[in-house]
Scaffold this motif. Structure first.
Motif, PDB file in Angstrom:
ATOM      1  N   ILE A  38      55.225  57.187  40.237  1.00 25.02           N
ATOM      2  CA  ILE A  38      54.099  57.708  39.452  1.00 25.02           C
ATOM      3  C   ILE A  38      53.050  58.322  40.391  1.00 25.02           C
ATOM      4  O   ILE A  38      52.962  57.923  41.566  1.00 25.02           O
ATOM      5  CB  ILE A  38      53.467  56.565  38.594  1.00 25.02           C
TER       6      ILE A  38
ATOM      7  N   CYS B 261      43.793  59.052  36.509  1.00 24.61           N
ATOM      8  CA  CYS B 261      44.717  59.333  35.410  1.00 24.61           C
ATOM      9  C   CYS B 261      46.132  59.160  35.951  1.00 24.61           C
ATOM     10  O   CYS B 261      46.471  59.685  37.016  1.00 24.61           O
ATOM     11  CB  CYS B 261      44.531  60.751  34.884  1.00 24.61           C
TER      12      CYS B 261
ATOM     13  N   GLY C  68      51.294  68.038  34.490  1.00 21.45           N
ATOM     14  CA  GLY C  68      50.542  67.048  33.702  1.00 21.45           C
ATOM     15  C   GLY C  68      49.178  66.725  34.288  1.00 21.45           C
ATOM     16  O   GLY C  68      48.389  66.006  33.683  1.00 21.45           O
TER      17      GLY C  68
ATOM     18  N   ARG D  58      40.228  63.481  33.201  1.00 19.06           N
ATOM     19  CA  ARG D  58      40.883  64.779  33.417  1.00 19.06           C
ATOM     20  C   ARG D  58      39.902  65.850  33.876  1.00 19.06           C
ATOM     21  O   ARG D  58      40.134  67.017  33.741  1.00 19.06           O
ATOM     22  CB  ARG D  58      41.624  65.189  32.141  1.00 19.06           C
TER      23      ARG D  58
ATOM     24  N   MET E  36      46.033  64.684  23.133  1.00 19.35           N
ATOM     25  CA  MET E  36      46.393  63.274  22.962  1.00 19.35           C
ATOM     26  C   MET E  36      45.437  62.558  22.020  1.00 19.35           C
ATOM     27  O   MET E  36      45.853  61.715  21.235  1.00 19.35           O
ATOM     28  CB  MET E  36      46.369  62.536  24.316  1.00 19.35           C
TER      29      MET E  36
ATOM     30  N   ILE F 256      49.905  59.974  36.122  1.00 15.77           N
ATOM     31  CA  ILE F 256      50.593  61.245  35.889  1.00 15.77           C
ATOM     32  C   ILE F 256      52.093  61.059  36.062  1.00 15.77           C
ATOM     33  O   ILE F 256      52.565  60.640  37.124  1.00 15.77           O
ATOM     34  CB  ILE F 256      50.131  62.325  36.913  1.00 15.77           C
ATOM     35  N   LYS F 257      52.809  61.371  35.000  1.00 16.89           N
ATOM     36  CA  LYS F 257      54.270  61.307  35.108  1.00 16.89           C
ATOM     37  C   LYS F 257      54.875  62.711  35.062  1.00 16.89           C
ATOM     38  O   LYS F 257      56.039  62.905  35.404  1.00 16.89           O
ATOM     39  CB  LYS F 257      54.800  60.425  33.970  1.00 16.89           C
TER      40      LYS F 257
ATOM     41  N   ARG G  61      43.258  53.799  19.427  1.00 15.20           N
ATOM     42  CA  ARG G  61      44.204  52.718  19.692  1.00 15.20           C
ATOM     43  C   ARG G  61      44.738  52.229  18.354  1.00 15.20           C
ATOM     44  O   ARG G  61      44.034  52.256  17.342  1.00 15.20           O
ATOM     45  CB  ARG G  61      43.519  51.550  20.421  1.00 15.20           C
TER      46      ARG G  61
ATOM     47  N   ARG H 127      37.796  51.707  31.450  1.00 17.68           N
ATOM     48  CA  ARG H 127      38.789  52.616  32.059  1.00 17.68           C
ATOM     49  C   ARG H 127      39.300  53.634  31.036  1.00 17.68           C
ATOM     50  O   ARG H 127      39.653  53.275  29.920  1.00 17.68           O
ATOM     51  CB  ARG H 127      39.996  51.821  32.582  1.00 17.68           C
TER      52      ARG H 127
ATOM     53  N   SER I 187      41.494  57.608  30.899  1.00 18.41           N
ATOM     54  CA  SER I 187      42.169  58.639  31.684  1.00 18.41           C
ATOM     55  C   SER I 187      41.186  59.784  31.885  1.00 18.41           C
ATOM     56  O   SER I 187      40.667  60.331  30.921  1.00 18.41           O
ATOM     57  CB  SER I 187      43.408  59.143  30.943  1.00 18.41           C
TER      58      SER I 187
HETATM   59  C1  LIG Z   1      53.294  56.300  32.489  1.00 16.76           C
HETATM   60  C2  LIG Z   1      52.159  57.209  32.125  1.00 16.76           C
HETATM   61  C3  LIG Z   1      52.269  58.559  32.347  1.00 16.76           C
HETATM   62  C4  LIG Z   1      51.198  59.418  32.040  1.00 16.76           C
HETATM   63  N1  LIG Z   1      51.314  60.744  32.339  1.00 16.76           N
HETATM   64  C5  LIG Z   1      50.269  61.555  32.091  1.00 16.76           C
HETATM   65  C6  LIG Z   1      50.322  62.920  32.486  1.00 16.76           C
HETATM   66  O1  LIG Z   1      51.304  63.410  33.033  1.00 16.76           O
HETATM   67  N2  LIG Z   1      49.230  63.692  32.228  1.00 16.76           N
HETATM   68  C7  LIG Z   1      48.096  63.187  31.626  1.00 16.76           C
HETATM   69  O2  LIG Z   1      47.135  63.940  31.434  1.00 16.76           O
HETATM   70  N3  LIG Z   1      48.020  61.892  31.259  1.00 16.76           N
HETATM   71  C8  LIG Z   1      49.069  61.069  31.486  1.00 16.76           C
HETATM   72  N4  LIG Z   1      48.967  59.730  31.155  1.00 16.76           N
HETATM   73  C9  LIG Z   1      47.725  59.208  30.551  1.00 16.76           C
HETATM   74  C10 LIG Z   1      47.880  58.942  29.068  1.00 16.76           C
HETATM   75  O3  LIG Z   1      47.914  60.164  28.347  1.00 16.76           O
HETATM   76  C11 LIG Z   1      46.685  58.080  28.602  1.00 16.76           C
HETATM   77  O4  LIG Z   1      46.767  56.842  29.262  1.00 16.76           O
HETATM   78  C12 LIG Z   1      46.654  57.834  27.107  1.00 16.76           C
HETATM   79  O5  LIG Z   1      46.411  59.034  26.407  1.00 16.76           O
HETATM   80  C13 LIG Z   1      45.561  56.839  26.714  1.00 16.76           C
HETATM   81  O6  LIG Z   1      44.293  57.252  27.171  1.00 16.76           O
HETATM   82  P1  LIG Z   1      43.399  56.312  28.106  1.00 16.76           P
HETATM   83  O7  LIG Z   1      44.150  56.145  29.407  1.00 16.76           O
HETATM   84  O8  LIG Z   1      42.093  57.039  28.284  1.00 16.76           O
HETATM   85  O9  LIG Z   1      43.226  55.011  27.410  1.00 16.76           O
HETATM   86  C14 LIG Z   1      50.015  58.879  31.452  1.00 16.76           C
HETATM   87  C15 LIG Z   1      49.925  57.495  31.236  1.00 16.76           C
HETATM   88  C16 LIG Z   1      50.965  56.673  31.572  1.00 16.76           C
HETATM   89  C17 LIG Z   1      50.815  55.188  31.356  1.00 16.76           C
END
Ligand SMILES: Cc1cc2nc3c(=O)[nH]c(=O)nc-3n(C[C@H](O)[C@H](O)[C@H](O)COP(=O)(O)O)c2cc1C
Length: 309
Positions: free
Chosen positions: A143, A119, A65, A14, A288, A121-122, A159, A10, A12
């Motif tokens: 969320i 992904c 986001g 985009r 990120m 998104i907050k 990580r 898994r 995120s």
């Molecule tokens: C509560 C929460 C809010 C997040 N909000 C955003 C967001 O608004 N936009 C975005 O591109 N990613 C968002 N993310 C994804 C994180 O950036 C991402 O999980 C983190 O960089 C780690 O990458 P991975 O999910 O590929 O392991 C969010 C993740 C979480 C848990």
């Protein structure tokens, strides 16, 4: 797929393809989400699955986001009316958000297992999304999750090493790891001498072209919808940024610049606008995963922009 494999797989996502996601699969995902634990078995979450392209696009516009034009957006909300009837004060303070988070992770893992990308998104405008989904005031948005078939390979963000996050029995001061350093703590690296050289080189190039693009006086006609979307993006970004991590500021600004450069490129066909667009596209996703590389891209974009003078 085996569980650990899914957890590792898994990411995120985009960037999504246009391929639709069937309601059958979407229902499977919500079933997985609804199997997550909830405090007092409250199950006050409600899942709003937007798969109507117009609605998805509208929610997308009000979510700075959100990236990659997903075909589906899932909103997880908490039904405060149900909490009023059965819940406690703790539910309102933290329980509901935790319940939604656990449901979200179940959903995202199930999606990864099915080959779908998600992904969390907050960064979205709460009031606008509420209105678009026609949610009553008793529904609290927790969320959004963007969802679709992934396009391309996502980067794997760093990580932290286990010694920074795992404590046996009692807390001990961990040694500061490189993964913890913010870009501010590495200022010398964020702006490398090569970038300065490039900036000088580009200024020279701008002088050679005689600033031709800036001197064009023709009246431009922009796509009203695109301009409107940019305006909404900038307003919702401004509204959301005070509560967001400091690196999101440069991200939102460079994304706005990207959109503007794209529009100028379409209107003028100028080389620099196209190059700026490509440069930003290639580097913005590193915000990120590689903040240092992201900052380098910002410097390069600034240097490239001198060619417009
Ligand atoms: C509560 C929460 C809010 C997040 N909000 C955003 C967001 O608004 N936009 C975005 O591109 N990613 C968002 N993310 C994804 C994180 O950036 C991402 O999980 C983190 O960089 C780690 O990458 P991975 O999910 O590929 O392991 C969010 C993740 C979480 C848990």
């Amino acid at each position: 797929m085996e569980l650990t494999e899914v957890i590792k797989k898994r990411r995120s996502i985009r960037k999504f393809s246009d391929k639709p996601v069937s309601r059958e699969l979407l229902t499977e995902l919500i079933e997985a989400a609804a199997l997550a634990p909830t405090a007092s078995n409250l199950q006050a979450w409600r899942f709003f699955v937007a798969d109507d392209p117009t609605l998805v696009r509208e929610i997308d516009s009000f979510s700075p986001g959100l990236s990659g034009h997903p075909p589906v957006i899932i909103a997880i909300a908490s039904d405060l009316a149900e909490v009023e009837r059965r819940g406690s004060k703790n539910s309102l303070v933290y329980g509901l958000m935790m319940d939604a988070s656990m449901a979200a992770e179940n959903l995202m893992l199930k999606a990864a297992d099915l080959g779908l990308g998600t992904c969390a998104i907050k960064s979205y405008n709460d009031k606008a999304v509420h209105k678009l989904l026609n949610l009553p005031d008793t529904m609290r948005l927790e969320i959004l999750i963007s969802l679709g078939w992934p396009e391309g390979e996502p980067r794997t963000p760093r990580r932290k090493p286990m010694e920074d996050v795992l404590f046996w029995n009692a807390w001990e001061e961990p040694e500061k790891s490189t993964a913890d350093r913010t870009p501010e703590e590495e200022p010398a690296k964020a702006r490398k001498p090569e970038n300065d050289k490039k900036a000088v080189g580009n200024q020279a190039a701008a002088a050679r072209t005689g600033g031709a693009q800036a001197q064009q006086t023709e009246t431009l006609r922009f796509d009203k919808k695109e301009l409107q979307d940019l305006l909404i993006y900038m307003i919702t970004s401004a509204a959301g940024l005070p509560g967001e991590p400091h690196m999101y500021g440069p991200l939102r600004l460079i994304e706005s610049s990207r959109r503007l450069a794209g529009m100028l490129s379409a209107a003028y066909g100028g080389e620099v606008f196209g190059e700026l667009t490509a440069l930003i596209d290639a580097g913005k996703g590193r915000n990120m995963t590689d903040p240092e590389g992201f900052c380098e891209m910002l410097q390069e974009a600034a240097a490239k922009a001198t060619e417009l003078l």
